[in-house]
Design a protein around this motif. Structure first.
Motif, PDB file in Angstrom:
ATOM      1  N   ALA A 119       3.732 -18.005  -9.154  1.00 56.60           N
ATOM      2  CA  ALA A 119       3.752 -18.270  -7.786  1.00 56.60           C
ATOM      3  C   ALA A 119       4.563 -16.940  -7.072  1.00 56.60           C
ATOM      4  N   GLU A 120       4.365 -15.953  -6.767  1.00 50.28           N
ATOM      5  CA  GLU A 120       5.432 -15.064  -5.777  1.00 50.28           C
ATOM      6  C   GLU A 120       6.483 -15.037  -4.789  1.00 50.28           C
ATOM      7  N   GLY A 121       5.730 -16.560  -4.168  1.00 53.41           N
ATOM      8  CA  GLY A 121       7.131 -16.921  -2.999  1.00 53.41           C
ATOM      9  C   GLY A 121       6.309 -16.895  -1.670  1.00 53.41           C
ATOM     10  N   CYS A 179      -7.611 -12.070  -9.301  1.00 49.72           N
ATOM     11  CA  CYS A 179      -8.245 -13.045  -7.975  1.00 49.72           C
ATOM     12  C   CYS A 179      -7.584 -13.696  -7.844  1.00 49.72           C
ATOM     13  N   TYR A 180      -6.727 -13.925  -6.410  1.00 49.57           N
ATOM     14  CA  TYR A 180      -5.864 -15.462  -5.706  1.00 49.57           C
ATOM     15  C   TYR A 180      -6.807 -15.622  -4.832  1.00 49.57           C
ATOM     16  N   GLY A 181      -7.742 -16.832  -4.963  1.00 51.28           N
ATOM     17  CA  GLY A 181      -9.178 -17.693  -4.061  1.00 51.28           C
ATOM     18  C   GLY A 181     -10.009 -16.453  -4.113  1.00 51.28           C
ATOM     19  N   ASN A 182     -10.097 -16.019  -2.755  1.00 52.02           N
ATOM     20  CA  ASN A 182     -11.002 -15.579  -2.148  1.00 52.02           C
ATOM     21  C   ASN A 182     -10.849 -14.162  -2.544  1.00 52.02           C
ATOM     22  N   VAL A 183      -9.880 -13.854  -2.168  1.00 54.86           N
ATOM     23  CA  VAL A 183      -8.577 -12.353  -2.680  1.00 54.86           C
ATOM     24  C   VAL A 183      -8.833 -11.819  -3.937  1.00 54.86           C
ATOM     25  N   VAL A 184      -9.912 -10.447  -3.709  1.00 54.28           N
ATOM     26  CA  VAL A 184     -10.063  -9.916  -5.018  1.00 54.28           C
ATOM     27  C   VAL A 184      -8.939  -8.689  -4.952  1.00 54.28           C
ATOM     28  N   ALA A 185      -7.477  -9.234  -5.901  1.00 51.51           N
ATOM     29  CA  ALA A 185      -6.673  -8.918  -5.723  1.00 51.51           C
ATOM     30  C   ALA A 185      -6.321  -6.903  -6.477  1.00 51.51           C
ATOM     31  N   VAL A 186      -7.397  -7.768  -7.090  1.00 48.60           N
ATOM     32  CA  VAL A 186      -7.307  -5.961  -8.599  1.00 48.60           C
ATOM     33  C   VAL A 186      -8.611  -6.239  -8.906  1.00 48.60           C
ATOM     34  N   PRO A 217      -3.041   1.998  -0.294  1.00 46.81           N
ATOM     35  CA  PRO A 217      -2.446   1.641   0.865  1.00 46.81           C
ATOM     36  C   PRO A 217      -1.948  -0.112   0.700  1.00 46.81           C
ATOM     37  N   ASN A 218      -1.491  -1.114   1.765  1.00 45.01           N
ATOM     38  CA  ASN A 218      -0.526  -1.760   1.793  1.00 45.01           C
ATOM     39  C   ASN A 218      -2.099  -2.572   1.391  1.00 45.01           C
ATOM     40  N   GLY A 219      -1.850  -3.473   0.734  1.00 42.75           N
ATOM     41  CA  GLY A 219      -2.374  -4.136  -0.080  1.00 42.75           C
ATOM     42  C   GLY A 219      -4.191  -4.192  -1.089  1.00 42.75           C
ATOM     43  N   ALA A 220      -3.351  -2.771  -1.476  1.00 44.42           N
ATOM     44  CA  ALA A 220      -4.082  -2.499  -2.758  1.00 44.42           C
ATOM     45  C   ALA A 220      -4.324  -2.320  -4.044  1.00 44.42           C
ATOM     46  N   GLY A 221      -3.296  -3.333  -3.880  1.00 44.20           N
ATOM     47  CA  GLY A 221      -3.470  -3.936  -5.495  1.00 44.20           C
ATOM     48  C   GLY A 221      -2.389  -3.512  -6.514  1.00 44.20           C
ATOM     49  N   LYS A 222      -1.210  -2.243  -5.856  1.00 43.24           N
ATOM     50  CA  LYS A 222      -0.338  -1.876  -6.676  1.00 43.24           C
ATOM     51  C   LYS A 222       0.214  -3.309  -6.976  1.00 43.24           C
ATOM     52  N   THR A 223       1.367  -3.624  -6.548  1.00 41.51           N
ATOM     53  CA  THR A 223       2.063  -4.906  -7.191  1.00 41.51           C
ATOM     54  C   THR A 223       1.411  -5.972  -8.253  1.00 41.51           C
ATOM     55  N   THR A 224       0.164  -5.787  -7.487  1.00 40.32           N
ATOM     56  CA  THR A 224      -0.695  -7.210  -8.850  1.00 40.32           C
ATOM     57  C   THR A 224      -0.676  -6.279  -9.415  1.00 40.32           C
ATOM     58  N   THR A 225      -1.138  -5.146 -10.458  1.00 46.31           N
ATOM     59  CA  THR A 225      -1.384  -4.540 -11.394  1.00 46.31           C
ATOM     60  C   THR A 225       0.495  -4.605 -12.490  1.00 46.31           C
ATOM     61  N   PRO A 267      11.422  -3.906  -9.459  1.00 48.76           N
ATOM     62  CA  PRO A 267      10.292  -5.261  -8.126  1.00 48.76           C
ATOM     63  C   PRO A 267      10.416  -4.605  -7.024  1.00 48.76           C
ATOM     64  N   GLN A 268       9.906  -4.382  -6.429  1.00 51.99           N
ATOM     65  CA  GLN A 268       9.102  -4.402  -4.714  1.00 51.99           C
ATOM     66  C   GLN A 268      10.436  -4.717  -4.149  1.00 51.99           C
ATOM     67  N   ASP A 269      10.708  -6.210  -4.220  1.00 49.32           N
ATOM     68  CA  ASP A 269      11.919  -7.093  -3.961  1.00 49.32           C
ATOM     69  C   ASP A 269      13.223  -6.214  -4.812  1.00 49.32           C
ATOM     70  N   ASP A 301       8.108   0.103  -8.477  1.00 51.08           N
ATOM     71  CA  ASP A 301       6.882  -0.322  -7.786  1.00 51.08           C
ATOM     72  C   ASP A 301       8.066  -0.571  -6.298  1.00 51.08           C
ATOM     73  N   GLU A 302       7.080   0.656  -5.532  1.00 51.47           N
ATOM     74  CA  GLU A 302       7.511   0.798  -4.790  1.00 51.47           C
ATOM     75  C   GLU A 302       9.846   1.123  -4.705  1.00 51.47           C
ATOM     76  N   PRO A 303      10.131   2.101  -5.585  1.00 55.86           N
ATOM     77  CA  PRO A 303      11.527   2.392  -5.140  1.00 55.86           C
ATOM     78  C   PRO A 303      12.098   2.710  -4.447  1.00 55.86           C
ATOM     79  N   THR A 325       3.644   3.976  -5.491  1.00 57.30           N
ATOM     80  CA  THR A 325       3.340   3.805  -3.486  1.00 57.30           C
ATOM     81  C   THR A 325       2.858   4.495  -2.799  1.00 57.30           C
ATOM     82  N   HIS A 326       3.461   4.047  -1.888  1.00 59.89           N
ATOM     83  CA  HIS A 326       1.761   4.601  -0.131  1.00 59.89           C
ATOM     84  C   HIS A 326       2.416   5.752  -0.138  1.00 59.89           C
ATOM     85  N   TYR A 327       3.723   6.173  -0.253  1.00 58.57           N
ATOM     86  CA  TYR A 327       4.551   7.607   0.308  1.00 58.57           C
ATOM     87  C   TYR A 327       3.737   8.765  -0.622  1.00 58.57           C
TER      88      TYR A 327
HETATM   89  N1  LIG Z   1       0.917 -14.730  -4.706  1.00 56.35           N
HETATM   90  C1  LIG Z   1      -0.240 -14.335  -4.228  1.00 56.35           C
HETATM   91  N2  LIG Z   1      -0.906 -15.436  -3.353  1.00 56.35           N
HETATM   92  C2  LIG Z   1      -1.940 -14.285  -2.723  1.00 56.35           C
HETATM   93  N3  LIG Z   1      -2.479 -13.736  -1.849  1.00 56.35           N
HETATM   94  C3  LIG Z   1      -2.275 -12.394  -3.170  1.00 56.35           C
HETATM   95  C4  LIG Z   1      -0.991 -12.714  -3.880  1.00 56.35           C
HETATM   96  N4  LIG Z   1       0.259 -11.840  -3.764  1.00 56.35           N
HETATM   97  C5  LIG Z   1      -1.252 -10.590  -3.788  1.00 56.35           C
HETATM   98  N5  LIG Z   1      -1.790 -11.357  -3.130  1.00 56.35           N
HETATM   99  C6  LIG Z   1      -3.037 -10.485  -2.099  1.00 56.35           C
HETATM  100  O1  LIG Z   1      -3.312  -9.097  -3.046  1.00 56.35           O
HETATM  101  C7  LIG Z   1      -3.494  -8.524  -2.630  1.00 56.35           C
HETATM  102  C8  LIG Z   1      -2.969  -7.183  -3.353  1.00 56.35           C
HETATM  103  O2  LIG Z   1      -1.948  -7.451  -3.305  1.00 56.35           O
HETATM  104  P1  LIG Z   1      -0.054  -6.451  -4.263  1.00 56.35           P
HETATM  105  O3  LIG Z   1       1.053  -7.092  -3.502  1.00 56.35           O
HETATM  106  O4  LIG Z   1      -0.957  -6.467  -5.434  1.00 56.35           O
HETATM  107  O5  LIG Z   1      -0.706  -5.255  -2.725  1.00 56.35           O
HETATM  108  P2  LIG Z   1       0.109  -3.453  -2.884  1.00 56.35           P
HETATM  109  O6  LIG Z   1      -0.375  -2.424  -3.119  1.00 56.35           O
HETATM  110  O7  LIG Z   1       1.148  -4.080  -3.938  1.00 56.35           O
HETATM  111  O8  LIG Z   1       0.660  -3.339  -1.186  1.00 56.35           O
HETATM  112  P3  LIG Z   1       1.918  -3.203  -0.531  1.00 56.35           P
HETATM  113  O9  LIG Z   1       2.133  -1.915  -0.699  1.00 56.35           O
HETATM  114  O10 LIG Z   1       2.359  -3.789   0.740  1.00 56.35           O
HETATM  115  O11 LIG Z   1       2.908  -3.471  -1.761  1.00 56.35           O
HETATM  116  C9  LIG Z   1      -3.325  -7.919  -1.126  1.00 56.35           C
HETATM  117  O12 LIG Z   1      -4.606  -8.860  -0.376  1.00 56.35           O
HETATM  118  C10 LIG Z   1      -2.522  -9.486  -1.483  1.00 56.35           C
HETATM  119  O13 LIG Z   1      -2.819 -10.146   0.028  1.00 56.35           O
END
Ligand SMILES: Nc1ncnc2c1ncn2[C@@H]1O[C@H](COP(=O)(O)OP(=O)(O)OP(=O)(O)O)[C@@H](O)[C@H]1O
Ligand SMILES: [Mg+2]
Lengths: 432, 311
Positions: A430-432, B10-17, B35-43, B80-82, B157-159, B189-191
């Motif tokens: 979980a990412e929180g 996938c997170y549920g229905n969301v295909v993150a990567v 862009p935001n939500g592209a799946g960078k952090t997940t990757t 980490p991004q955070d 991750d977005e340093p 990054t998204h810059y």
């Molecule tokens: N723990 C989670 N539970 C459910 N969905 C998630 C979770 N983490 C990420 N997602 C979803 O997965 C997708 C990709 O998220 P991710 O954080 O990888 O994007 P990102 O490219 O890093 O975006 P950002 O630029 O905002 O950091 C998004 O649609 C996000 O909502």
């Protein structure tokens, strides 16, 4: 392997020591509340409990009524003050006096006659505060003894007693209702008393055996029963045990919430990115939580020992064992908390509520021996009950190490179950 | 060095990567742009071993990660991004802890911490609590914390997110230094300016899919136009016809907005004088000329039909 483990434990302890809120919740607040409850619930046992406020209304002003008031005043546990009938009633209603004793006019005369004869008994009014009915019972008991002594003393030695006996004799002689045999015996008895009185009045000295009047033919020797003779019940032992249990569990909640917050803040990512097993990550938190909980228990009891004389009257090893087992249970509890809710905020409210319930049922507020029996039987399913029983057994009950074994075993079992559930349910990703 | 094949999460229905593949050689600097939500952090999280992918593999030096305690993880440093720091503790205590996670203790730990603090320019603030740091300083410390065990691969991750320009430049300088030291950097990054400045190769992802993976010149070659002339005409909209301009050799596009003419050319040096001369010859004098270069923004726009910023 040891370097990361030690560093993780040290980090948790450091975070605790720099967290002012945690320090307050672990030391200042339990000590303050424990002191207050201990003070209110009878304190150290050796100091007197407050004396009962009693008002005496003497409308008779006879030798007997004065004697009754004097004797009541001499009772150690009563604080007796004179009052008017209206004043007494008002004071009891306001709660500024607990009991008022009203001796009506002619009480002495009537009581004297009722002492020997079948005459109507005079009444003493007892006004009491209904929220203190136990105290009113105590006062009634003392009053009975004092009246008996005062009246009998006067009957056998005082001038009004002589009149009363003479009058009773005359009444018996004139009585139509008494059977002839009974009449004869009563005349003999009263005649003997009259002769006794005349003789002791003439010789001027009263007979030692009866000068004090009739007394209760026994006294009581009271002893609070704890395992070691001479150990007194210490209200602070209970109140500190209770507050330690409550606030150490709060510390456990903080451990769980802290894990969730670290995960939310991304710190968990750093930990997980390092080549460390899950055992090291959760194990280190369990160890640091146990160490902190154990430390908090000891510091609070040390304070109670130094300031309020709460001693481990039983086995020291048993006490340390209960403390350690309770600390481990707390750690398991904290880890379990971390698996409950999704966010720290949602989890905190729920777990504080659950903790307070468990603390209450465990007898940390009100001792569980005051619970109805069925509730006492039921609460063995809450871990706090075992902690309380263990602490009380090792402190004021003064029991041996054997009595600590069951609480220790129960607490360790709870610790294992909690930790097992926590590991099984922990959401690593979980990412929180 | 680092290879990612067909990751899916996938997170549920969301295909993150959704089938991300990429590779980074030794000393290479890869930008992961999206862009935001592209799946960078997940990757990045999957690469660092924080998340288990639904399918696909990550290999580091040819080997997949074998469990949480795999020593191969020492090759990776994660930023980490955070801001993953203990605010309540001094910077030094934070770094000591993070060094210890990699078994660093005593003198080696002190040396590593000293070097990392030096690099990010925080040596004189080591004793201060992180709580008292500025946002930019926290970002720099966040970077330093990932360098202590001297990893060969850095996952960033977005340093620079939420950082003032001064700190951003400082972080760029740090990253360039790390690159010179031969580190492999994977940088999300998204810059696009950041990716342009730092990266040898840019992987663009959108909705969890890789939509481009090339060097910067390679990406620009995807564009029909890489150079644009913006010409402000003297007399505004004076009836200029665009068709003859578009049919000039070397001119790719021409459009007019108000009094400004935008002409896309293939070769700036060859085409510019010819276009300007043509305008004068046709009786359309100009007041001002600027050239614009196509950027990653244009690339993204061209690939997705959306702008990176408001995707
Ligand atoms: N723990 C989670 N539970 C459910 N969905 C998630 C979770 N983490 C990420 N997602 C979803 O997965 C997708 C990709 O998220 P991710 O954080 O990888 O994007 P990102 O490219 O890093 O975006 P950002 O630029 O905002 O950091 C998004 O649609 C996000 O909502
Ligand atoms: Mg992200």
């Amino acid at each position: 392997m040891m370097v990361p483990f030690r560093a993780l434990v040290r980090k948790d302890i450091r975070l605790f020591l720099v967290d002012r809120r945690a320090l307050l919740m672990s030391f200042a607040i339990p000590i303050a509340i424990g002191s207050f409850f201990g003070f209110v619930l009878g304190g150290q046992g050796q100091t007197d409990t407050a004396r009962i406020a009693v008002l005496a209304v003497d409308q008779d002003r006879s030798a007997i009524s004065r004697e009754i008031v004097t004797r009541l005043t001499a009772e150690k546990s009563l604080e007796v003050k004179p009052a008017t009938p209206d004043g007494a009633r008002a004071a009891v209603r306001k709660g500024s006096a607990t009991v008022a004793v009203v001796i009506p006019a002619n009480f002495g005369q009537q009581a004297g006659r009722a002492f020997f004869g079948p005459q109507q008994k005079p009444e003493i009014g007892v006004l009491y505060d209904p929220s203190h009915s136990a105290e009113s019972g105590m006062v009634r008991g003392m009053l009975a003894g004092d009246v008996m002594q005062a009246v009998s003393k006067e009957m056998f030695a005082g001038p009004s007693g002589r009149d009363a006996v003479r009058q009773s004799l005359a009444e018996v002689e004139q009585s139509q209702s008494l059977a002839p045999n009974d009449k004869k015996d009563l005349e003999n008895l009263l005649g003997s008393v009259e002769r006794w009185n005349t003789r002791s009045g003439r010789s001027g000295d009263s007979q030692a055996g009866l000068s004090g009047g009739l007394t209760m033919p026994f006294t009581t020797r009271e002893e609070a029963v704890t395992a070691n003779r001479g150990v007194k019940y210490n209200g602070y032992a209970h109140s500190f045990a209770g507050m330690v249990v409550q606030f150490v569990l709060f510390l456990g909640i903080d451990v769980g919430i802290g894990l969730l917050q670290q995960r939310q803040r991304g710190l968990w990512k750093r930990f997980r990115a390092a080549p460390l097993s899950r055992g090291v990550l959760l194990g280190s938190r369990a160890v640091s939580a146990s160490v902190l909980a154990f430390f908090v228990v000891l510091v609070n009891f040390l304070f109670a020992r130094l300031v309020f004389g709460v001693r481990v009257e039983g086995s020291m090893a048993g006490f340390l064992g209960v403390s350690a087992a309770f600390a481990l249970m707390t750690a398991g509890f904290g880890m379990l908390i971390a698996t409950l809710g999704k966010t720290p905020e949602a989890t905190r409210g729920l777990s504080i509520f659950a903790t307070l319930i468990v603390v209450m049922l465990g007898g940390a507020w009100i001792p569980s021996f005051l619970f109805p029996q069925w509730l006492q039987n039921l609460t063995v399913v809450v871990p706090t009950r075992w902690a309380m029983d263990g602490f009380e057994a090792m402190t004021w009950r003064g029991l041996g190490a054997g009595a600590a074994l069951a609480p220790i075993a129960a607490l360790l079992a709870f610790a294992l179950v909690f930790a097992g559930l926590a590991v099984a349910r922990f959401r690593w990703e979980a990412e929180g | 060095m680092l290879e990612v094949r067909a990751l899916k999460k996938c997170y549920g229905n969301v295909v993150a990567v959704d089938g991300v593949s990429l590779r980074a050689g030794v000393g290479e600097n890869i930008g992961l742009l999206g862009p935001n939500g592209a799946g960078k952090t997940t990757t990045v999280s999957i690469i660092a071993g924080l998340l288990r992918p639904d399918s696909g593999v990550v290999t580091i030096e040819g080997r997949p990660l074998a469990g949480d305690a795999d020593p191969v993880k020492r090759q990776i440093g994660l930023v980490p991004q955070d801001l993953a720091l203990f605010d309540e503790l001094p910077a030094m205590a934070n770094l000591q802890l993070f060094a210890a996670l990699y078994d660093l203790d005593g003198a080696p730990a002190r040396r590593a911490i000293g070097e990392a603090l030096d690099l990010v320019g925080l040596s004189d603030r080591a004793r201060d609590k992180v709580r008292d740091f500025s946002g930019g300083m926290k970002r720099r410390l966040n970077l330093a914390a990932a360098l202590l065990h001297d990893p060969r691969i850095l996952l960033l991750d977005e340093p620079t997110v939420g950082v003032d320009p001064q700190s951003r430049n400082a972080i760029f300088d740090n990253l360039e230094t790390l690159k010179q030291r031969g580190k492999t950097l994977l940088y999300t990054t998204h810059y696009m300016e950041e990716a342009e400045r730092l990266c040898d190769r840019v992987v663009i992802i959108d909705h969890g899919k890789v939509i481009a993976d090339d060097t910067l010149p390679g990406l620009y070659r995807l564009l029909p136009v890489t150079n644009l002339l913006a010409i402000e005409l003297e007399n505004g909209d004076d009836g200029l016809l665009l068709e003859p301009l578009q049919s000039l050799p070397g001119v790719r596009s021409a459009e007019r907005r108000g009094g400004t003419l935008r002409v896309g050319v293939r070769d700036l040096a060859a085409e510019t004088p010819r276009v300007l001369q043509w305008l004068v010859d046709q009786g359309h004098p100009y007041r001002h000329v600027v050239s614009e270069r196509a950027d990653l923004e244009t690339v993204f726009l061209n690939l997705t039909g959306r702008s990176l910023r408001d995707a």
